[in-house]
Design an enzyme around this catalytic site. Structure first.
Site, PDB file in Angstrom:
ATOM      1  N   GLU A  19       8.318   6.396  19.534  1.00 38.46           N
ATOM      2  CA  GLU A  19       7.456   5.384  20.142  1.00 38.46           C
ATOM      3  C   GLU A  19       7.039   4.368  19.092  1.00 38.46           C
ATOM      4  O   GLU A  19       7.001   4.688  17.894  1.00 38.46           O
ATOM      5  CB  GLU A  19       6.212   6.050  20.735  1.00 38.46           C
ATOM      6  CG  GLU A  19       5.355   6.738  19.675  1.00 38.46           C
ATOM      7  CD  GLU A  19       4.252   7.599  20.262  1.00 38.46           C
ATOM      8  OE1 GLU A  19       3.337   7.015  20.847  1.00 38.46           O
ATOM      9  OE2 GLU A  19       4.320   8.842  20.104  1.00 38.46           O
TER      10      GLU A  19
ATOM     11  N   LYS B   4       4.891   2.248  16.522  1.00 36.40           N
ATOM     12  CA  LYS B   4       3.673   2.498  15.746  1.00 36.40           C
ATOM     13  C   LYS B   4       2.798   1.251  15.853  1.00 36.40           C
ATOM     14  O   LYS B   4       3.091   0.220  15.254  1.00 36.40           O
ATOM     15  CB  LYS B   4       4.008   2.805  14.290  1.00 36.40           C
ATOM     16  CG  LYS B   4       2.795   3.174  13.441  1.00 36.40           C
ATOM     17  CD  LYS B   4       3.214   3.527  12.020  1.00 36.40           C
ATOM     18  CE  LYS B   4       2.006   3.932  11.181  1.00 36.40           C
ATOM     19  NZ  LYS B   4       1.035   2.830  11.014  1.00 36.40           N
TER      20      LYS B   4
ATOM     21  N   LEU C  85       0.077  10.083   8.970  1.00 38.18           N
ATOM     22  CA  LEU C  85       1.465  10.522   9.026  1.00 38.18           C
ATOM     23  C   LEU C  85       2.165  10.210   7.714  1.00 38.18           C
ATOM     24  O   LEU C  85       1.865   9.217   7.058  1.00 38.18           O
ATOM     25  CB  LEU C  85       2.211   9.815  10.165  1.00 38.18           C
ATOM     26  CG  LEU C  85       1.703  10.044  11.588  1.00 38.18           C
ATOM     27  CD1 LEU C  85       2.538   9.234  12.574  1.00 38.18           C
ATOM     28  CD2 LEU C  85       1.765  11.521  11.950  1.00 38.18           C
TER      29      LEU C  85
ATOM     30  N   TYR D 241       0.843  -1.205   0.000  1.00 39.49           N
ATOM     31  CA  TYR D 241       0.000   0.000   0.000  1.00 39.49           C
ATOM     32  C   TYR D 241       0.877   1.254   0.000  1.00 39.49           C
ATOM     33  O   TYR D 241       0.635   2.197  -0.764  1.00 39.49           O
ATOM     34  CB  TYR D 241      -0.902  -0.016   1.227  1.00 39.49           C
ATOM     35  CG  TYR D 241      -1.752   1.227   1.380  1.00 39.49           C
ATOM     36  CD1 TYR D 241      -2.945   1.372   0.684  1.00 39.49           C
ATOM     37  CD2 TYR D 241      -1.357   2.255   2.226  1.00 39.49           C
ATOM     38  CE1 TYR D 241      -3.720   2.505   0.821  1.00 39.49           C
ATOM     39  CE2 TYR D 241      -2.125   3.394   2.377  1.00 39.49           C
ATOM     40  CZ  TYR D 241      -3.308   3.508   1.673  1.00 39.49           C
ATOM     41  OH  TYR D 241      -4.062   4.637   1.815  1.00 39.49           O
TER      42      TYR D 241
ATOM     43  N   CYS E  47      -0.570 -10.798 -28.321  1.00 34.95           N
ATOM     44  CA  CYS E  47      -1.029 -10.553 -29.700  1.00 34.95           C
ATOM     45  C   CYS E  47      -0.022 -10.942 -30.767  1.00 34.95           C
ATOM     46  O   CYS E  47      -0.342 -10.908 -31.958  1.00 34.95           O
ATOM     47  CB  CYS E  47      -1.423  -9.087 -29.874  1.00 34.95           C
ATOM     48  SG  CYS E  47      -0.023  -7.939 -29.874  1.00 34.95           S
TER      49      CYS E  47
END
Length: 719
Positions: free
Chosen positions: A126, A128, A93, A45, A433
């Site tokens: 910290e 995530k 973020l 993502y 093709c």
């Protein structure tokens, strides 16, 4: 996702890819944020988002109103839970994927704030948490609502379910501000997830995929008792609306949350240097496997709240924070085969067929091999990769779930004494093709030249053919093109441009009448036929643009039309143009080739694309069928206008109040000017309306003349 570097995309290819990316990212946003059943990894993502942002940065004029770069999350999917408008938006973020990205982030903070000594700004770091973002509102110390992030502006009211989470206090201590919004992450512990799945399996029920999806689904239960049984947990780390701020630093606010009874992450620390942040990132990464909750990176934030306020926000993210993502996971397996896929723009992409292997909790059977050079062990700049080791069928390979829609092979493990297969021979013909597949100089991608005849490209080509700046056939939108292309009835199918113009005739003797099909009616069918008939004569530049020749976008189509004036002359030039022999410095190419290069703005890359297109017999067959139905009109020879903007390059930016962008472009061209989508040293004039931003700033920086819309009308004498 395309393997073509952004710098080598044509404007047509960039617009088409931005459209696909917008659809793909919106689809995955809905699956992740609204339905809690993602189809791709976070890394995949992120790669889509990075690709979208890179194309927008290179083609600013193509930024779409529905661009993913302007959107956060997804709107609530169902009306099961009442909508809640956040008092302060819940933004996402920006991401960092390397140490260099983190250093750039810290550097950007210092540059924005200006004249601060090195290491004088403290940052918190910290984990995530990989869970579901939540905003919990208290008024006069009492919990009054809990809302999901949703699209960042509007979330879902899940208050009843939030009250069942034991770690979230229903009341705040005396002395708390009158209005408090605590934000954080709802998650399911790994141990609780395993226990739940064991229970589901024992009951003969379907087990869950991962803790994150399970937590999100549990929070959206209509029966709060079900939510209560799932043992959801919470970490507090941020805030929304606050009637009074109880601390002046990020770390101080989190400590206040702890004192109020919220769980906060014990791994959060404060540092004054980039090296400290990166060392903590690696320490958390080492500890990651032992944690009882899933994390996918480390978040860095400027600690002082007054500095956060000064730094402010971009459209969808704060300038004072960034998420440093962990690298993708890897596994070893066997390469069983290589398939070639043909993309919508004709790119031939090799895909590895693998012995099934689990990577990061997902069974992987296919992986991208990027392009011909990647298989050979050659990088984008011609440098050796994997120490020059090529990839062969039967090899042991390392697979990584990383920055592509499908995983990628990152290395080959050669086994001593084991005989390898033959080197892979990349095909020189299109498997879809049978047309020639050519590779342009400086490109790693081999492309099918079948264009109009290639079934893998047909839908995209027809969409482009009927698009606004090409044939502009109203009633043939995206859905209609796909319907006609997929129709099996010969009286309905549209597989090539000529089929559009024979549709009405084929329908006359057909038992399957278009007006009897759902979504069509007698009135709409008549309008469609009228729109088609109205394009049986078409401006030459629109005709050339509609053919979808690589590198011949709208601008180059106009250049070629103005140079050759008639389709007959253009076709003759395309067939007679012969490039110089490779390596022969004395060969200048045929006269027709030299004439084409003499056209302003047309270089060898564009000319070669035209020659390749007309050199493919399939394309000439399709063109012959099309020209039996359509007549390209001769272009009028340009005469001097005497306009003060004749020959100048003009950029329009900001909101135009007296004309649309297309009208502005047409007006400029009518007066002999050229228009551009971005400001550069070649720009002569910028017409700026309200809301003009980066283009206006760039023009000012370069000392380019800037006028407003009214002055433009006066300048060209159309006031």
């Amino acid at each position: 996702m395309s393997d073509i570097s952004v710098e080598k995309l044509t404007e047509l290819e960039a617009a088409a890819e931005l459209e696909r990316l917008a659809r793909a990212i919106a689809h995955h946003d809905e699956l992740y944020h609204a339905k809690d059943r993602p189809e791709i990894s976070d890394a995949a993502y992120d790669a889509l988002k990075r690709r979208n942002e890179a194309i927008e940065a290179h083609f600013p004029a193509l930024v779409r109103d529905d661009s993913p770069s302007r959107r956060v999350g997804a709107a609530p999917a169902l009306a099961i839970f009442a909508p809640v408008v956040h008092a302060r938006p819940m933004l996402s973020l920006d991401n960092a994927f390397s140490d260099e990205d983190v250093r750039d982030f810290v550097g950007s903070v210092y540059r924005f704030l200006g004249q601060l000594p090195d290491d004088s700004i403290a940052f918190t770091a910290e984990p995530k948490i990989d869970g579901l973002s939540m905003s919990i509102r208290y008024e006069n110390g009492i919990l009054v609502s809990g809302a999901t992030r949703g699209d960042g502006t509007t979330g879902e009211n899940v208050t009843a379910n939030i009250r069942t989470i034991a770690e979230i206090p229903n009341r705040l201590p005396a002395g708390a501000p009158a209005v408090v919004e605590v934000r954080g992450e709802v998650y399911m512990a790994k141990s609780d997830f395993l226990t739940l799945n064991a229970q589901m399996e024992a009951e003969g029920k379907q087990t869950y995929v991962n803790p994150r999806n399970t937590a999100a689904g549990s929070l959206r239960q209509l029966d709060a008792k079900v939510t209560a049984s799932r043992k959801l947990r919470f970490f507090a780390y941020a805030w929304g609306e606050m009637s009074d701020m109880p601390a002046d630093t990020q770390l101080g606010m989190v400590e206040v949350f702890r004192q109020w009874g919220f769980p906060v992450n014990p791994l959060m620390k404060r540092f004054n240097s980039v090296d400290g942040l990166l060392a903590h990132y690696r320490a958390i990464g080492m500890e990651r496997p032992t944690l009882d909750y899933d994390i996918d990176g480390v978040v860095y934030k400027v600690d002082r709240l007054d500095l956060q306020t000064r730094l402010g926000f971009r459209s969808r993210s704060p300038r004072w924070a960034i998420a440093h993502k962990f690298p993708a996971e890897q596994a070893l397996t066997i390469l069983r085969g290589i398939d070639i896929q043909v993309g919508r723009t004709g790119a031939l992409t090799p895909v590895a067929r693998l012995e099934p292997i689990t990577v990061g909790g997902v069974v992987v059977t296919n992986a991208t091999l990027h392009n011909e050079d990647y298989i050979k062990g050659i990088g984008q700049k011609g440098e050796p990769i994997r120490e020059g080791r090529d990839i062969r069928i039967g090899d042991s390979v390392i697979v990584q779930r990383a920055g592509d829609v499908i995983p990628q092979i990152v290395d080959v493990v050669l086994e001593e004494g084991k005989k390898r297969g033959e080197p892979y021979q990349f095909p020189h013909v299109c498997p879809a093709c049978g047309s020639h597949a050519v590779r342009e100089e400086g490109e790693a991608v081999r492309r099918c030249t079948g264009g109009l005849i290639c079934p893998a490209q047909a839908v995209e080509r027809i969409r482009h053919f009927v698009s606004r700046n090409a044939f502009d056939i109203e009633g043939l939108g995206e859905k209609q093109v796909e319907f006609f292309f997929n129709a099996e009835d010969p009286a309905l199918c549209i597989r090539s441009p000529a089929d559009i113009f024979t549709l009405k005739k084929r329908q006359e003797n057909s038992l399957t009448k278009l007006q009897n099909i759902e979504g069509f009616g007698a009135t709409s069918v008549k309008k469609l036929y009228d729109a088609i008939d109205a394009r049986r004569e078409i401006a030459l530049h629109r005709f050339l643009f509609g053919l979808g020749i690589r590198h011949v976008g709208e601008v180059n189509a106009k250049r070629l039309a103005r140079a050759y004036l008639s389709y007959a002359a253009f076709k003759k030039a395309a067939l007679e143009a012969v490039p110089p022999k490779e390596g022969d410095r004395t060969d200048k190419g045929s006269e027709a080739w030299q004439d084409m290069l003499a056209v302003e703005g047309i270089g060898s890359i564009v000319a070669e694309a035209v020659v390749d297109f007309y050199g493919e017999p399939h394309n000439r067959e399709v063109l012959a069928a099309l020209l039996a139905e359509v007549t390209p009109l001769d272009e009028e020879a340009r005469v001097a206008t005497g306009s003060p903007v004749e020959g100048k390059t003009v950029v329009f930016t900001g909101s135009l109040e007296r004309m649309s962008r297309d009208e502005a472009k047409a007006m400029a061209e009518r007066h002999g000017a050229k228009t551009a989508g971005s400001v550069s040293k070649k720009t002569d004039l910028v017409v700026a309306g309200p809301g003009a931003g980066s283009k206006l700033a760039k023009a000012t920086e370069l000392g380019i003349e800037v006028i407003n819309e009214d002055d433009w009308f006066k300048l060209v004498g159309e006031d």
